[in-house]
Motif scaffolding. Sequence first.
Motif, PDB file in Angstrom:
ATOM      1  N   ASP A  47       0.807  -1.220   0.000  1.00 52.75           N
ATOM      2  CA  ASP A  47       0.000   0.000   0.000  1.00 52.75           C
ATOM      3  C   ASP A  47       0.844   1.277   0.000  1.00 52.75           C
ATOM      4  O   ASP A  47       0.305   2.378   0.149  1.00 52.75           O
ATOM      5  CB  ASP A  47      -0.965  -0.005   1.208  1.00 52.75           C
ATOM      6  CG  ASP A  47      -2.005  -1.116   1.090  1.00 52.75           C
ATOM      7  OD1 ASP A  47      -2.490  -1.339  -0.037  1.00 52.75           O
ATOM      8  OD2 ASP A  47      -2.314  -1.771   2.100  1.00 52.75           O
ATOM      9  N   TYR A 119     -12.646  -4.905  10.184  1.00 50.29           N
ATOM     10  CA  TYR A 119     -11.933  -4.541   8.958  1.00 50.29           C
ATOM     11  C   TYR A 119     -12.841  -3.682   8.083  1.00 50.29           C
ATOM     12  O   TYR A 119     -13.975  -4.062   7.785  1.00 50.29           O
ATOM     13  CB  TYR A 119     -11.509  -5.789   8.167  1.00 50.29           C
ATOM     14  CG  TYR A 119     -10.654  -5.395   6.977  1.00 50.29           C
ATOM     15  CD1 TYR A 119      -9.287  -5.208   7.123  1.00 50.29           C
ATOM     16  CD2 TYR A 119     -11.228  -5.147   5.736  1.00 50.29           C
ATOM     17  CE1 TYR A 119      -8.504  -4.789   6.053  1.00 50.29           C
ATOM     18  CE2 TYR A 119     -10.449  -4.732   4.658  1.00 50.29           C
ATOM     19  CZ  TYR A 119      -9.094  -4.559   4.827  1.00 50.29           C
ATOM     20  OH  TYR A 119      -8.311  -4.132   3.777  1.00 50.29           O
ATOM     21  N   GLY A 122     -10.925  -0.584   1.815  1.00 48.34           N
ATOM     22  CA  GLY A 122     -10.587   0.763   1.334  1.00 48.34           C
ATOM     23  C   GLY A 122      -9.626   0.753   0.173  1.00 48.34           C
ATOM     24  O   GLY A 122      -8.906   1.722  -0.052  1.00 48.34           O
ATOM     25  N   GLY A 123      -9.584  -0.360  -0.580  1.00 48.42           N
ATOM     26  CA  GLY A 123      -8.664  -0.442  -1.713  1.00 48.42           C
ATOM     27  C   GLY A 123      -9.134   0.399  -2.878  1.00 48.42           C
ATOM     28  O   GLY A 123      -8.578   1.455  -3.183  1.00 48.42           O
ATOM     29  N   ARG A 124     -10.219  -0.038  -3.512  1.00 44.73           N
ATOM     30  CA  ARG A 124     -10.724   0.666  -4.703  1.00 44.73           C
ATOM     31  C   ARG A 124     -11.591   1.857  -4.317  1.00 44.73           C
ATOM     32  O   ARG A 124     -11.500   2.929  -4.908  1.00 44.73           O
ATOM     33  CB  ARG A 124     -11.517  -0.312  -5.574  1.00 44.73           C
ATOM     34  CG  ARG A 124     -12.033   0.306  -6.855  1.00 44.73           C
ATOM     35  CD  ARG A 124     -12.680  -0.698  -7.800  1.00 44.73           C
ATOM     36  NE  ARG A 124     -11.699  -1.519  -8.496  1.00 44.73           N
ATOM     37  CZ  ARG A 124     -11.421  -2.779  -8.199  1.00 44.73           C
ATOM     38  NH1 ARG A 124     -12.054  -3.363  -7.210  1.00 44.73           N
ATOM     39  NH2 ARG A 124     -10.526  -3.452  -8.869  1.00 44.73           N
ATOM     40  N   ASN A 205     -11.721  -7.727   0.071  1.00 45.75           N
ATOM     41  CA  ASN A 205     -11.486  -8.436  -1.191  1.00 45.75           C
ATOM     42  C   ASN A 205     -11.110  -9.889  -0.900  1.00 45.75           C
ATOM     43  O   ASN A 205     -11.154 -10.349   0.240  1.00 45.75           O
ATOM     44  CB  ASN A 205     -10.427  -7.691  -2.023  1.00 45.75           C
ATOM     45  CG  ASN A 205      -9.067  -7.635  -1.350  1.00 45.75           C
ATOM     46  OD1 ASN A 205      -8.804  -8.375  -0.401  1.00 45.75           O
ATOM     47  ND2 ASN A 205      -8.202  -6.775  -1.837  1.00 45.75           N
ATOM     48  N   THR A 228     -18.569  -8.581  -3.625  1.00 47.89           N
ATOM     49  CA  THR A 228     -20.011  -8.340  -3.690  1.00 47.89           C
ATOM     50  C   THR A 228     -20.708  -9.093  -4.822  1.00 47.89           C
ATOM     51  O   THR A 228     -20.182  -9.184  -5.925  1.00 47.89           O
ATOM     52  CB  THR A 228     -20.239  -6.830  -3.883  1.00 47.89           C
ATOM     53  OG1 THR A 228     -19.641  -6.165  -2.793  1.00 47.89           O
ATOM     54  CG2 THR A 228     -21.712  -6.486  -3.955  1.00 47.89           C
ATOM     55  N   HIS A 361     -24.920  -4.333   5.739  1.00 52.49           N
ATOM     56  CA  HIS A 361     -24.445  -4.679   4.389  1.00 52.49           C
ATOM     57  C   HIS A 361     -23.271  -5.667   4.417  1.00 52.49           C
ATOM     58  O   HIS A 361     -22.764  -6.037   3.363  1.00 52.49           O
ATOM     59  CB  HIS A 361     -24.134  -3.432   3.559  1.00 52.49           C
ATOM     60  CG  HIS A 361     -22.737  -2.873   3.717  1.00 52.49           C
ATOM     61  ND1 HIS A 361     -22.404  -1.598   3.330  1.00 52.49           N
ATOM     62  CD2 HIS A 361     -21.571  -3.400   4.156  1.00 52.49           C
ATOM     63  CE1 HIS A 361     -21.113  -1.383   3.540  1.00 52.49           C
ATOM     64  NE2 HIS A 361     -20.590  -2.460   4.044  1.00 52.49           N
ATOM     65  N   LEU A 363     -22.394  -9.092   4.412  1.00 54.11           N
ATOM     66  CA  LEU A 363     -23.279 -10.200   4.055  1.00 54.11           C
ATOM     67  C   LEU A 363     -22.496 -11.361   3.461  1.00 54.11           C
ATOM     68  O   LEU A 363     -21.411 -11.171   2.907  1.00 54.11           O
ATOM     69  CB  LEU A 363     -24.308  -9.691   3.032  1.00 54.11           C
ATOM     70  CG  LEU A 363     -25.236  -8.569   3.528  1.00 54.11           C
ATOM     71  CD1 LEU A 363     -25.951  -7.897   2.358  1.00 54.11           C
ATOM     72  CD2 LEU A 363     -26.242  -9.106   4.528  1.00 54.11           C
TER      73      LEU A 363
HETATM   74  N1  LIG Z   1     -19.559  -9.027   1.213  1.00 54.36           N
HETATM   75  C1  LIG Z   1     -19.719  -7.833   1.732  1.00 54.36           C
HETATM   76  O1  LIG Z   1     -20.490  -7.687   2.691  1.00 54.36           O
HETATM   77  C2  LIG Z   1     -18.988  -6.648   1.166  1.00 54.36           C
HETATM   78  C3  LIG Z   1     -17.982  -6.850   0.296  1.00 54.36           C
HETATM   79  N2  LIG Z   1     -17.242  -5.804  -0.179  1.00 54.36           N
HETATM   80  C4  LIG Z   1     -16.134  -6.176  -1.073  1.00 54.36           C
HETATM   81  O2  LIG Z   1     -14.934  -5.724  -0.473  1.00 54.36           O
HETATM   82  C5  LIG Z   1     -13.948  -5.637  -1.467  1.00 54.36           C
HETATM   83  C6  LIG Z   1     -13.088  -4.418  -1.259  1.00 54.36           C
HETATM   84  O3  LIG Z   1     -11.930  -4.640  -1.982  1.00 54.36           O
HETATM   85  P1  LIG Z   1     -10.759  -3.606  -2.122  1.00 54.36           P
HETATM   86  O4  LIG Z   1     -11.293  -2.343  -2.694  1.00 54.36           O
HETATM   87  O5  LIG Z   1      -9.671  -4.309  -2.845  1.00 54.36           O
HETATM   88  O6  LIG Z   1     -10.336  -3.226  -0.651  1.00 54.36           O
HETATM   89  P2  LIG Z   1      -9.769  -4.116   0.560  1.00 54.36           P
HETATM   90  O7  LIG Z   1      -9.574  -3.145   1.676  1.00 54.36           O
HETATM   91  O8  LIG Z   1     -10.620  -5.294   0.813  1.00 54.36           O
HETATM   92  O9  LIG Z   1      -8.347  -4.645   0.080  1.00 54.36           O
HETATM   93  C7  LIG Z   1      -7.282  -3.794  -0.122  1.00 54.36           C
HETATM   94  C8  LIG Z   1      -6.013  -4.472   0.372  1.00 54.36           C
HETATM   95  O10 LIG Z   1      -5.759  -5.635  -0.410  1.00 54.36           O
HETATM   96  C9  LIG Z   1      -4.379  -5.906  -0.338  1.00 54.36           C
HETATM   97  N3  LIG Z   1      -3.959  -6.475  -1.624  1.00 54.36           N
HETATM   98  C10 LIG Z   1      -4.217  -5.999  -2.858  1.00 54.36           C
HETATM   99  N4  LIG Z   1      -3.610  -6.774  -3.790  1.00 54.36           N
HETATM  100  C11 LIG Z   1      -2.943  -7.750  -3.135  1.00 54.36           C
HETATM  101  C12 LIG Z   1      -2.139  -8.856  -3.539  1.00 54.36           C
HETATM  102  N5  LIG Z   1      -1.919  -9.121  -4.831  1.00 54.36           N
HETATM  103  N6  LIG Z   1      -1.625  -9.646  -2.583  1.00 54.36           N
HETATM  104  C13 LIG Z   1      -1.868  -9.426  -1.280  1.00 54.36           C
HETATM  105  N7  LIG Z   1      -2.630  -8.389  -0.840  1.00 54.36           N
HETATM  106  C14 LIG Z   1      -3.169  -7.566  -1.755  1.00 54.36           C
HETATM  107  C15 LIG Z   1      -3.675  -4.607  -0.055  1.00 54.36           C
HETATM  108  O11 LIG Z   1      -2.861  -4.767   1.063  1.00 54.36           O
HETATM  109  C16 LIG Z   1      -4.787  -3.619   0.285  1.00 54.36           C
HETATM  110  O12 LIG Z   1      -4.576  -3.008   1.538  1.00 54.36           O
HETATM  111  C17 LIG Z   1     -14.672  -5.705  -2.815  1.00 54.36           C
HETATM  112  O13 LIG Z   1     -14.462  -6.970  -3.381  1.00 54.36           O
HETATM  113  C18 LIG Z   1     -16.135  -5.515  -2.408  1.00 54.36           C
HETATM  114  O14 LIG Z   1     -17.025  -6.138  -3.298  1.00 54.36           O
HETATM  115  C19 LIG Z   1     -17.460  -4.524   0.216  1.00 54.36           C
HETATM  116  C20 LIG Z   1     -18.460  -4.246   1.105  1.00 54.36           C
HETATM  117  C21 LIG Z   1     -19.324  -5.283   1.629  1.00 54.36           C
END
Ligand SMILES: NC(=O)C1=CN([C@@H]2O[C@H](COP(=O)(O)OP(=O)(O)OC[C@H]3O[C@@H](n4cnc5c(N)ncnc54)[C@H](O)[C@@H]3O)[C@@H](O)[C@H]2O)C=CC1
Length: 435
Positions: A47, A119, A122-124, A205, A228, A361, A363
Amino acid sequence: MTVDYLKKAERQPTTGETDTRRIVAEMLEAIREGGEERVRRYAADLDGWSGDIVVGPETIEAAAAALPERLKQDIEFAWRRVRDFAERQRASISEFEVELSPGLFAGQRLIPVRTAGCYVPGGRYAHVASAIMSIATAKVAGVENIVACSVPTDGHGGIHPGILYTMDLCGADHILNLGGVQGIAAMAYGLFTGHPADILVGPGNRFVAEAKRMLFGEVGIDLFAGPTEILVIADATADPRIVASDLVGQAEHGPDSPVWLVSLDRTLAEEVMALVPGLIAALPDTQRKAAEAAWRDYGEVALCDTREEAVAVSDRYAPEHLEVQAGDLDWWLGHLANYGSLFLGEETTVAFGDKCSGTNHILPTKGAGRYTGGLSVHKFIKTVTYQRMTREANRDVAQVMARISRLEGMEGHARTGNDRLEKYFPGEAFDTDAA
Ligand SMILES: NC(=O)C1=CN([C@@H]2O[C@H](COP(=O)(O)OP(=O)(O)OC[C@H]3O[C@@H](n4cnc5c(N)ncnc54)[C@H](O)[C@@H]3O)[C@@H](O)[C@H]2O)C=CC1
Ligand SMILES: O=C(O)[C@@H](O)CS(=O)(=O)O
Ligand SMILES: [Zn+2]
């Protein structure tokens, strides 16, 4: 069953699991050995963050000062609804004590876990609403100590100010500038805070979701909340523009976000399929790229003849978010069984639940909706039991226990009953043999 797939997905939610598992297992092992120092290195490498890990009060105050007043009010609007819904959930469960037979009392107690690690992704995107969903719910459940973390970026001097403000508003006690596996591991092991988490919660993620899954057992987790998913069930009464908009709205989450349509009407399905590419193309760059890949690789359109078939298809996916844009909403509410959260009718939409309408949310994804609902106060509360008995009640219970134990071959167990019978009723004869 006659299900006609007008578009079949190339990939499934499970695609790529092996690689993710290998990467996460290596990272967790390295952090177990290298502790805080290794966490700092991952934060720098993944990061680009080499600033403070623990967020201090001045940074939180600065974040609050930087946020426009209306945005703060919007965050409070969302927080109040999520908190009120969680309070109703808390009120729906209770402690009790019951006298099961004369002198035999059994009870249930509800004890919150002491430390929760929340957790916040906050990636994308800056997932402000996720901070409300986990932290506010933990607070209502009565968790004493809440640790929260999210991805730091150089541009913001750490965690996004909107997320930071929200974490503080909802009651986080410790906040860490850490994302990904390193954030999850730091909270599990109590690095930087001295408070190892009893439970890890929150979405993320595939790396985040997998890290939680691998740590389960050492710590508790809420559920598998990965990329998601959305599934829309629609019939001829649905508005294709609204259905397409809702599918695209969730496809922007990321390239691995499944988007499914189950239609009872061919014309509706074809209209939606014709509209989706244009809506995706009209999105800004980052969102467009994510949604394009999600629709291309994970998009699926199934055409069903009957409502029962549509229910069967939907229950097989067990989607995280499920919208029904069809007639007779109560029929669907009564028949659908596998989903994280259900959105009935065109007047509501997944994004309302995502951001501010009050239901959680966080889920289940990847089929976990077959066995669990989403995050709720219940996930933070241990339902434990206790019992006490009079000496007189031992008369029946000790004899039954001793006979069952002897049938099972467990002589030691049986004797704990015989010892009591001898002590409480000296001189009396009891039949405690299995035969
Ligand atoms: N199921 C649910 O209730 C919800 C799911 N989401 C999901 O959360 C996710 C958020 O994803 P992000 O934006 O990526 O943020 P995130 O905060 O989940 O991940 C970002 C982190 O991933 C790590 N990372 C990235 N590439 C990597 C690699 N190749 N190897 C190891 N670590 C790596 C980095 O350290 C970074 O800090 C989305 O898939 C979204 O759909 C979001 C809200 C609710
Ligand atoms: O998976 C989810 O619940 C997300 O869609 C929530 S949010 O859009 O990231 O707020
Ligand atoms: Zn969403």
